[in-house]
Structure formats: C-alpha cells, structure tokens
Write a protein that holds these residues in place. Structure first.
Motif, PDB file in Angstrom:
ATOM      1  N   PRO A  71       0.809  -1.231   0.000  1.00 38.71           N
ATOM      2  CA  PRO A  71       0.000   0.000   0.000  1.00 38.71           C
ATOM      3  C   PRO A  71       0.842   1.281   0.000  1.00 38.71           C
ATOM      4  O   PRO A  71       0.491   2.251  -0.667  1.00 38.71           O
ATOM      5  CB  PRO A  71      -0.822  -0.106   1.290  1.00 38.71           C
ATOM      6  N   ALA A  72       1.940   1.272   0.718  1.00 40.69           N
ATOM      7  CA  ALA A  72       2.782   2.473   0.769  1.00 40.69           C
ATOM      8  C   ALA A  72       3.409   2.765  -0.594  1.00 40.69           C
ATOM      9  O   ALA A  72       3.436   3.916  -1.045  1.00 40.69           O
ATOM     10  CB  ALA A  72       3.867   2.304   1.828  1.00 40.69           C
ATOM     11  N   VAL A  73       3.889   1.726  -1.244  1.00 46.94           N
ATOM     12  CA  VAL A  73       4.511   1.899  -2.565  1.00 46.94           C
ATOM     13  C   VAL A  73       3.453   2.301  -3.586  1.00 46.94           C
ATOM     14  O   VAL A  73       3.682   3.187  -4.420  1.00 46.94           O
ATOM     15  CB  VAL A  73       5.255   0.614  -2.995  1.00 46.94           C
ATOM     16  N   ARG A  74       2.281   1.671  -3.514  1.00 50.61           N
ATOM     17  CA  ARG A  74       1.191   2.021  -4.441  1.00 50.61           C
ATOM     18  C   ARG A  74       0.817   3.489  -4.305  1.00 50.61           C
ATOM     19  O   ARG A  74       0.633   4.185  -5.295  1.00 50.61           O
ATOM     20  CB  ARG A  74      -0.048   1.163  -4.169  1.00 50.61           C
ATOM     21  N   LYS A  75       0.709   3.948  -3.076  1.00 50.82           N
ATOM     22  CA  LYS A  75       0.321   5.343  -2.837  1.00 50.82           C
ATOM     23  C   LYS A  75       1.380   6.302  -3.378  1.00 50.82           C
ATOM     24  O   LYS A  75       1.055   7.302  -4.030  1.00 50.82           O
ATOM     25  CB  LYS A  75       0.111   5.566  -1.344  1.00 50.82           C
ATOM     26  N   ARG A  76       2.641   5.999  -3.124  1.00 50.70           N
ATOM     27  CA  ARG A  76       3.732   6.869  -3.575  1.00 50.70           C
ATOM     28  C   ARG A  76       3.805   6.913  -5.092  1.00 50.70           C
ATOM     29  O   ARG A  76       3.866   7.988  -5.690  1.00 50.70           O
ATOM     30  CB  ARG A  76       5.063   6.388  -2.991  1.00 50.70           C
ATOM     31  N   ILE A  77       3.757   5.759  -5.713  1.00 46.99           N
ATOM     32  CA  ILE A  77       3.877   5.695  -7.167  1.00 46.99           C
ATOM     33  C   ILE A  77       2.636   6.288  -7.835  1.00 46.99           C
ATOM     34  O   ILE A  77       2.747   7.041  -8.803  1.00 46.99           O
ATOM     35  CB  ILE A  77       4.109   4.244  -7.634  1.00 46.99           C
ATOM     36  N   TRP A  78       1.450   5.954  -7.321  1.00 47.44           N
ATOM     37  CA  TRP A  78       0.235   6.448  -7.958  1.00 47.44           C
ATOM     38  C   TRP A  78       0.153   7.966  -7.899  1.00 47.44           C
ATOM     39  O   TRP A  78      -0.338   8.602  -8.839  1.00 47.44           O
ATOM     40  CB  TRP A  78      -1.013   5.834  -7.344  1.00 47.44           C
ATOM     41  N   GLY A  79       0.634   8.583  -6.834  1.00 49.82           N
ATOM     42  CA  GLY A  79       0.638  10.037  -6.754  1.00 49.82           C
ATOM     43  C   GLY A  79       1.416  10.661  -7.905  1.00 49.82           C
ATOM     44  O   GLY A  79       0.988  11.653  -8.503  1.00 49.82           O
ATOM     45  N   LYS A  80       2.542  10.060  -8.241  1.00 50.24           N
ATOM     46  CA  LYS A  80       3.364  10.573  -9.342  1.00 50.24           C
ATOM     47  C   LYS A  80       2.722  10.297 -10.694  1.00 50.24           C
ATOM     48  O   LYS A  80       2.713  11.160 -11.581  1.00 50.24           O
ATOM     49  CB  LYS A  80       4.762   9.957  -9.275  1.00 50.24           C
ATOM     50  N   VAL A  81       2.181   9.096 -10.869  1.00 50.91           N
ATOM     51  CA  VAL A  81       1.527   8.747 -12.137  1.00 50.91           C
ATOM     52  C   VAL A  81       0.293   9.626 -12.343  1.00 50.91           C
ATOM     53  O   VAL A  81       0.073  10.168 -13.431  1.00 50.91           O
ATOM     54  CB  VAL A  81       1.143   7.251 -12.167  1.00 50.91           C
ATOM     55  N   GLU A  82      -0.481   9.786 -11.305  1.00 49.98           N
ATOM     56  CA  GLU A  82      -1.709  10.574 -11.388  1.00 49.98           C
ATOM     57  C   GLU A  82      -1.416  12.015 -11.783  1.00 49.98           C
ATOM     58  O   GLU A  82      -2.147  12.609 -12.591  1.00 49.98           O
ATOM     59  CB  GLU A  82      -2.434  10.524 -10.040  1.00 49.98           C
ATOM     60  N   LYS A  83      -0.348  12.578 -11.240  1.00 44.98           N
ATOM     61  CA  LYS A  83       0.021  13.953 -11.555  1.00 44.98           C
ATOM     62  C   LYS A  83       0.314  14.112 -13.046  1.00 44.98           C
ATOM     63  O   LYS A  83      -0.136  15.075 -13.679  1.00 44.98           O
ATOM     64  CB  LYS A  83       1.256  14.368 -10.744  1.00 44.98           C
ATOM     65  N   VAL A  84       1.022  13.160 -13.632  1.00 48.81           N
ATOM     66  CA  VAL A  84       1.359  13.231 -15.059  1.00 48.81           C
ATOM     67  C   VAL A  84       0.124  13.016 -15.920  1.00 48.81           C
ATOM     68  O   VAL A  84      -0.098  13.730 -16.900  1.00 48.81           O
ATOM     69  CB  VAL A  84       2.462  12.207 -15.421  1.00 48.81           C
ATOM     70  N   VAL A  85      -0.703  12.036 -15.556  1.00 48.58           N
ATOM     71  CA  VAL A  85      -1.900  11.727 -16.342  1.00 48.58           C
ATOM     72  C   VAL A  85      -2.866  12.907 -16.309  1.00 48.58           C
ATOM     73  O   VAL A  85      -3.435  13.283 -17.341  1.00 48.58           O
ATOM     74  CB  VAL A  85      -2.571  10.430 -15.847  1.00 48.58           C
ATOM     75  N   GLU A  86      -3.056  13.503 -15.156  1.00 47.89           N
ATOM     76  CA  GLU A  86      -3.986  14.637 -15.047  1.00 47.89           C
ATOM     77  C   GLU A  86      -3.455  15.866 -15.782  1.00 47.89           C
ATOM     78  O   GLU A  86      -4.237  16.707 -16.211  1.00 47.89           O
ATOM     79  CB  GLU A  86      -4.247  14.966 -13.588  1.00 47.89           C
ATOM     80  N   ALA A  87      -2.158  15.985 -15.932  1.00 41.51           N
ATOM     81  CA  ALA A  87      -1.576  17.109 -16.657  1.00 41.51           C
ATOM     82  C   ALA A  87      -1.747  16.966 -18.161  1.00 41.51           C
ATOM     83  O   ALA A  87      -1.614  17.929 -18.905  1.00 41.51           O
ATOM     84  CB  ALA A  87      -0.103  17.265 -16.313  1.00 41.51           C
TER      85      ALA A  87
END
Length: 91
Positions: A71-87
């Motif tokens: 869960p910790a790794v998923r949260k960290r990685i998804w935050g970065k992926v989400e930022k790029v996808v939303e941009a």
C-alpha cells in the motif's frame, strides 16, 4: 576515507534507484494513457458492454498497479503517475 567511500556508494545507489523508478513511472503513465484510450474506444464501439465513457481514478490505479501489493509503494507511485496523467490535456 571509509566514510567517504560509503557515502559515494550510497549516493550512487540512490541515483540508480531514482533512475529505475523514473523508468518505471514512464511505463506506468503510458499504460494508464493506453487504458484510458482503449476504454474510450470500447465505449464508442459498443456502449452496451462498456456503458461508461470514462474510468475512475481508482479503477485506473488498480489496473495500472495490479502487480504492486504494498500500500505504501502504491500510494507513492500512484501520486506521481496521477500527476502526469492529469496534466495530459487529452485526459
């Protein structure tokens, strides 16, 4: 002298880890954008089997990070992926 060698080794390890994560993020972002594109095409091709035109953030996260169980790794990685996808202006 040993401390300096250890510091250099730790620095190289950190940089290598950052490069690996950066490469992984590029792949995950591409997977996320592909999943969104495929889902939209599926919706337009057959709206009865794919009634929703979009994927929620949670659905996309679960699809992209299906191999990651921490869960910790998923949260960290998804935050970065989400930022790029939303941009991305196409999303």
């Amino acid at each position: 002298m040993a401390f300096l060698a250890l510091l250099i080794f730790a620095g190289r390890f950190y940089v290598a880890a950052q490069q690996r994560e950066s490469a992984r993020l590029r792949v995950l972002v591409e997977d996320a954008l592909d999943a969104l594109r495929e889902h939209e095409l599926a919706h337009h091709a057959d709206p009865t089997t794919t009634p929703s035109e979009f994927l929620t953030s949670e659905q996309l996260r679960d699809y992209v990070l299906r191999q990651e169980h921490s869960p910790a790794v998923r949260k960290r990685i998804w935050g970065k992926v989400e930022k790029v996808v939303e941009a991305n202006t196409n999303v």
